[in-house]
Scaffold this active site. Structure first.
Site, PDB file in Angstrom:
ATOM      1  N   LYS A  19       0.846  -1.193   0.000  1.00 52.43           N
ATOM      2  CA  LYS A  19       0.000   0.000   0.000  1.00 52.43           C
ATOM      3  C   LYS A  19       0.883   1.244   0.000  1.00 52.43           C
ATOM      4  CE  LYS A  19      -3.811   1.885   2.841  1.00 52.43           C
ATOM      5  NZ  LYS A  19      -4.617   1.594   4.052  1.00 52.43           N
ATOM      6  N   SER A  65      -9.362   1.605   3.474  1.00 53.72           N
ATOM      7  CA  SER A  65      -8.537   2.358   2.552  1.00 53.72           C
ATOM      8  C   SER A  65      -7.521   1.518   1.787  1.00 53.72           C
ATOM      9  CB  SER A  65      -7.792   3.456   3.323  1.00 53.72           C
ATOM     10  OG  SER A  65      -6.907   2.904   4.276  1.00 53.72           O
ATOM     11  N   SER A  73      -9.772  -0.773   7.527  1.00 52.60           N
ATOM     12  CA  SER A  73      -9.112  -0.549   6.240  1.00 52.60           C
ATOM     13  C   SER A  73      -8.351  -1.746   5.696  1.00 52.60           C
ATOM     14  CB  SER A  73      -8.171   0.654   6.338  1.00 52.60           C
ATOM     15  OG  SER A  73      -8.913   1.846   6.408  1.00 52.60           O
TER      16      SER A  73
END
Length: 497
Positions: free
Chosen positions: A103, A181, A205
């Site tokens: 990420k 996210s 997330s």
């Protein structure tokens, strides 16, 4: 007869010659890390070949999913180094040669943007977890898109959108949202663009994008994985964690992320459900498809020898009332401390707000209301804030600990997500339900695993337990996965009615 002859002739023409490489085909979606490691040890696969296979899929499949922000130009070099180690008999373990996506709120020497155009100047060094992955021999394949600033910029944000990467799509149905996210990490793993990926979670997330993209995710116990070099929301709740298509892969990646000799794969016993006591927090009545999948999961538990106890986790309204204001204060403090470690980027929330207002892309989809609110937040020495954080953490821990103790439970199971909503910039995200908050706010572990579908859209269930019970929740997730292997590869449908 002529048609049969033609078919046989065609097969002969397209078949490889007898001397061609007859190694078995590589099914990226189904392969696990232990299987890949065995093939590399046997010489029927190399890390370079595996890495090239994933790079080809990124080049083709990701045109529809848009989950990968950047490919590491050194990926094939890393893979070749792994192959040389293995040829010398010096492989560093199961992660050696395995391609991993990160990420993009995790610092690497090549970048770490949190999806924001304000952070396009690369950081000085790798995050600590990246150093651990490199030490384990993993191939850092590239960076994934995310909900910008980990979904902490606007009250009407759209998961999976960032100013750097645009919109990530759900690979099962492309006009549906991947949740966030860690949107890109979940979508990329589902689409077999890497063997595993790393996401981060403050509250939901990791587990929500894992659930909505039909993959496994672990939100570890707070502190098990270093937060060094990760763009923060709150040190009181933030943690990185593994995302994978198989529980065993999540366990192996978690061992590498934690380091210190951890071996979570060893805990994955196939009969964990037999004789276990599992609390089921149904969160019923919000979505009929979720209710159906949860009931199916309960049936799986019972068929495999578990005792199921219906439970409700208490204190949820009280936790909700104080979690967000505590996070607002922590975000300002922790983010500004992080920004000061990055050369060439804004150093305060005020400077970030000004950057966004001047940028042609950043505010094109939604605003920055949370930035404005955090700009005015009190310091972390404020007594009201301190009470909010104490209350949130204490009640979240009690909500799990008391239920586990009262019913003598091993774990609590709950639905992870409702079916993915359509991506909608006018109205933002359309959450129906989630179960992430107790584990997220308490700092306790939470593992989600695919459990069923609503039409083509995945639904997961989560296993939660007390502090440090990461091996236990992975063990239950693996046993459930073995008993109910429901996951299937995405079909990249344009839409569904």
């Amino acid at each position: 007869m002529r048609s049969l002859f033609a078919a046989l002739l065609c097969a002969l023409l397209v078949a490889p010659p007898a001397h061609a490489d007859s190694r078995p085909a590589l099914d990226l979606d189904a392969a696990t890390i232990p299987q890949l490691a065995r093939r590399m040890d046997a010489g029927s696969l190399t890390s370079v070949e595996l890495t090239r296979a994933y790079l080809r899929r990124i080049d083709t499949v990701d045109r529809r999913v848009r989950s990968v922000l950047a490919v590491d130009p050194e990926a094939l070099r890393q893979a070749a180094e792994s192959d040389r180690r293995r040829a010398r008999g010096q492989a560093r373990g199961l992660m050696d040669g395995i391609p991993v996506l990160l990420k993009d709120n995790i610092d690497t020497r090549s970048g770490g943007t949190a999806g924001s155009r304000a952070l396009r100047v690369p950081p000085r060094d790798d995050a600590e977890l990246v150093r651990r992955l490199r030490e384990a021999g993993a191939v850092v394949l590239g960076k994934t898109n995310l909900s910008e600033w980990a979904n902490f910029r606007s009250t009407r944000s759209t998961s999976g959108w960032s100013g750097v990467g645009g919109q990530t799509n759900n690979p099962y149905v492309l006009d549906r949202n991947p949740c966030g996210s860690s949107s890109g990490s979940g979508a990329a793993v589902a689409a077999s663009l890497a063997q595993v990926a790393v996401g981060t979670e403050t509250d939901g997330s990791i587990v929500c994008p894992s659930g909505q993209n039909g993959v496994v995710g672990l939100k570890p116990t707070l502190g098990r994985v270093s937060g060094d070099g990760i763009v923060p929301i709150s040190a009181q709740q933030d943690t990185a964690g593994p995302m994978a298509r198989h529980v065993v892969d999540a366990a192996i990646l978690m061992s590498a992320l934690e380091g210190r000799g951890a071996d979570y794969a060893r805990a994955l016993t196939p009969d964990a459900l037999r004789g276990a006591r599992v609390g089921v927090w149904r969160k019923a009545g919000r979505d009929a498809e979720v209710d159906r999948v949860v009931q199916s999961a309960v049936d799986v538990l019972r068929r495999n020898g578990a005792t199921v106890v219906e439970v409700e986790l208490p204190y949820q309204d009280e936790i909700d009332a104080v979690e967000f204001p505590a996070l607002i204060t922590e975000f300002k403090h922790d983010l500004e401390a992080y920004l000061k470690s990055r050369p060439g980027v804004p150093r305060t929330l005020t400077e970030l707000i000004a950057f966004n207002e001047a940028d042609p892309v950043e505010l094109s989809r939604f605003g920055q209301e949370l930035f404005h609110e955090a700009e005015k937040a009190p310091p972390i020495t404020d007594p009201t804030y301190r009470e909010q954080r104490r209350t949130a953490t204490d009640l979240a821990r009690r909500s799990i600990d008391e239920v586990l103790a009262a019913h003598r439970l091993d774990v609590v199971m709950a639905p992870t997500n409702s079916p993915a909503w359509r991506t909608d910039y006018a109205n933002g995200d359309a959450y129906v339900l989630g179960s992430s908050t107790p584990a997220a706010v308490s700092g306790y572990p939470n593992a989600t695993v695919p459990a069923g579908f609503a039409g083509p859209l995945p639904i997961g269930v989560s296993f939660m337990a007390g502090h440090g019970a990461d091996a236990r929740v992975l063990r239950f997730a693996a046993a459930f996965e073995r008993a109910a292997p429901v996951r299937r590869a995405p079909a990249y449908l344009p839409t569904v009615s």
